[in-house]
Motif scaffolding. Structure first.
Motif, short mmCIF file in Angstrom:
data_model
loop_
_atom_site.label_atom_id
_atom_site.label_comp_id
_atom_site.label_asym_id
_atom_site.label_seq_id
_atom_site.Cartn_x
_atom_site.Cartn_y
_atom_site.Cartn_z
N TRP A 1 -48.99 -89.98 -11.38
CA TRP A 1 -50.35 -89.76 -10.86
C TRP A 1 -50.97 -88.49 -11.47
O TRP A 1 -52.16 -88.44 -11.74
CB TRP A 1 -50.33 -89.68 -9.33
N GLY A 2 -50.12 -87.47 -11.67
CA GLY A 2 -50.60 -86.22 -12.28
C GLY A 2 -51.10 -86.45 -13.70
O GLY A 2 -52.14 -85.90 -14.10
N LEU A 3 -50.37 -87.26 -14.46
CA LEU A 3 -50.79 -87.56 -15.83
C LEU A 3 -52.13 -88.28 -15.85
O LEU A 3 -53.01 -87.98 -16.67
CB LEU A 3 -49.74 -88.44 -16.54
N GLU B 1 -39.88 -95.61 -3.09
CA GLU B 1 -41.18 -94.94 -3.30
C GLU B 1 -41.71 -95.12 -4.73
O GLU B 1 -42.90 -94.95 -4.97
CB GLU B 1 -41.05 -93.44 -2.99
N THR B 2 -40.83 -95.48 -5.65
CA THR B 2 -41.24 -95.62 -7.06
C THR B 2 -42.32 -96.68 -7.24
O THR B 2 -43.06 -96.66 -8.22
CB THR B 2 -40.00 -95.96 -7.93
N VAL B 3 -42.42 -97.58 -6.28
CA VAL B 3 -43.44 -98.64 -6.37
C VAL B 3 -44.85 -98.04 -6.46
O VAL B 3 -45.78 -98.67 -6.96
CB VAL B 3 -43.30 -99.62 -5.18
N ARG B 4 -45.00 -96.80 -5.98
CA ARG B 4 -46.34 -96.16 -5.99
C ARG B 4 -46.83 -95.86 -7.40
O ARG B 4 -48.01 -95.59 -7.60
CB ARG B 4 -46.33 -94.89 -5.14
N ILE B 5 -45.95 -95.91 -8.39
CA ILE B 5 -46.36 -95.76 -9.79
C ILE B 5 -47.18 -96.99 -10.21
O ILE B 5 -48.09 -96.88 -11.04
CB ILE B 5 -45.13 -95.57 -10.71
N MET B 6 -46.86 -98.13 -9.60
CA MET B 6 -47.55 -99.37 -9.94
C MET B 6 -49.07 -99.25 -9.75
O MET B 6 -49.84 -99.85 -10.50
CB MET B 6 -47.00 -100.49 -9.06
N TYR B 7 -49.50 -98.44 -8.76
CA TYR B 7 -50.93 -98.33 -8.46
C TYR B 7 -51.69 -97.60 -9.57
O TYR B 7 -52.92 -97.59 -9.58
CB TYR B 7 -51.15 -97.63 -7.11
N VAL B 8 -50.98 -96.93 -10.47
CA VAL B 8 -51.61 -96.34 -11.66
C VAL B 8 -51.33 -97.22 -12.87
O VAL B 8 -52.22 -97.50 -13.67
CB VAL B 8 -51.06 -94.93 -11.98
N HIS B 9 -50.07 -97.67 -12.97
CA HIS B 9 -49.64 -98.39 -14.17
C HIS B 9 -50.42 -99.69 -14.38
O HIS B 9 -50.90 -99.95 -15.48
CB HIS B 9 -48.13 -98.67 -14.07
N VAL B 10 -50.53 -100.49 -13.33
CA VAL B 10 -51.19 -101.79 -13.48
C VAL B 10 -52.69 -101.64 -13.81
O VAL B 10 -53.17 -102.29 -14.75
CB VAL B 10 -50.95 -102.68 -12.22
#
Lengths: 48, 265
Positions: A12-14, B69-78
């Motif tokens: 998110w920071g990136l 909690e790593t699933v929250r990366i999906m909200y940026v990645h996708v």
């Protein structure tokens, strides 16, 4: 903070950093163009 | 030895081809007036939607039973992945408009789109890597999906460099447009790479025909984040296009001023 949260925070920071830098560059470029356009005469501004 | 005269940019207003529709925006005055009204709303809307999406994704959506909690990366990645591909489709359309109808604003839009496109593709790769390390045990794998997205990143960077490599802006725009159209072949490869090849990357889960393979507690914040990032991306590109139009107007004004002073002398 767990390793999972670290990865989430970095991701998110990136994104925040990337969009922030691009928005800042766009604002700076826009302000410079506006300032330099204002230095031109009204006739040249119309011609452009 | 005489130095070649700097090429004057293609005037936006005077060479606009006949016809309505998008050609109306080839008039710089009209475009600047329109974006002057539109951009504050777009920035504001992007901030509100993305603010809500971020809070939902980070604070209120549930952790995944397997990913935690790593699933929250999906909200940026996708959203970055969709923007990278959707943005490139936009670049291909702008390039086609530039080559076929010689729309001058399409040249500027394509030129300003590529740095933003390269950024979102880099974010897609970086966030995917950050997700892959705890989930797959590796930062990177040369599978078809990841490799084709890396090719997309090089296409974005290549386009951004190519259109700026020529002294004559029109030649750069033409070369960039050809590269963008050839590179569009990569889009279906990215989309269906997970079906055509045996990949580490999972198959489509949100855009699957039938029912999306995701719980609504995660699907809705993902959609809100996607809309928010798309609005932000649109505002960013539009602001850059607006600045580029102003810079071109400035160059034309300076040329007119120089000619007038030369005539008076």
């Amino acid at each position: 903070m767990t390793q999972h949260w670290w990865h989430v925070a970095i991701a998110w920071g990136l994104a925040a950093l990337g969009f922030g830098i691009m928005a800042w560059l766009a604002a700076r470029r826009h302000a410079a163009a506006k300032r330099r356009l204002a230095l031109l005469g009204p006739r040249e501004r119309r011609l452009g | 030895m005489s130095t070649p005269a700097p090429s004057s940019p293609r005037p936006l207003a005077s060479t606009a081809p006949r016809g309505g529709g998008l050609h109306r925006f080839a008039n710089p005055g009209r475009f600047l007036r329109l974006t002057d009204r539109l951009l504050p709303w777009l920035w504001g809307l992007a901030a509100v939607v993305l603010g809500a999406g971020t809070a939902w994704a980070l604070l209120f959506s549930p952790p995944d039973w397997q990913q935690g909690e790593t699933v929250r990366i999906m909200y940026v990645h996708v959203p970055m992945a969709w923007l990278a591909m959707g943005g490139y489709a936009g670049l291909a359309v702008a390039s086609l408009m530039s080559l076929v109808w010689r729309h001058p604003l399409a040249d500027i839009a394509a030129r300003e789109l590529s740095p933003a496109g390269a950024m979102v593709t880099a974010l897609c790769l970086a966030t995917g890597s950050l997700w892959g390390r705890p989930m797959w045990g590796t930062w990177w794998a040369w599978d078809a999906r990841m490799t084709s997205v890396l090719v997309l990143f090089f296409l974005w960077v290549g386009h951004a460099a190519l259109v700026r490599a020529f002294d004559e802006e029109e030649r750069g725009a033409r070369a960039g447009a050809i590269l963008a159209l050839i590179g569009a072949v990569n889009l279906p490869v990215i989309k269906w790479s997970v079906d055509w090849f045996n990949t580490l990357h999972q198959t489509a889960s949100v855009t699957r025909i039938g029912a999306p393979g995701m719980h609504t507690g995660m699907l809705y914040p993902l959609l809100v984040c996607t809309i928010g990032f798309t609005l932000l991306f649109a505002a960013l590109v539009l602001a850059q296009v607006r600045a580029a139009v102003m810079e071109r107007r400035l160059r034309q004004g300076q040329l007119a001023q120089a000619r007038r002073q030369e005539g008076a002398a």
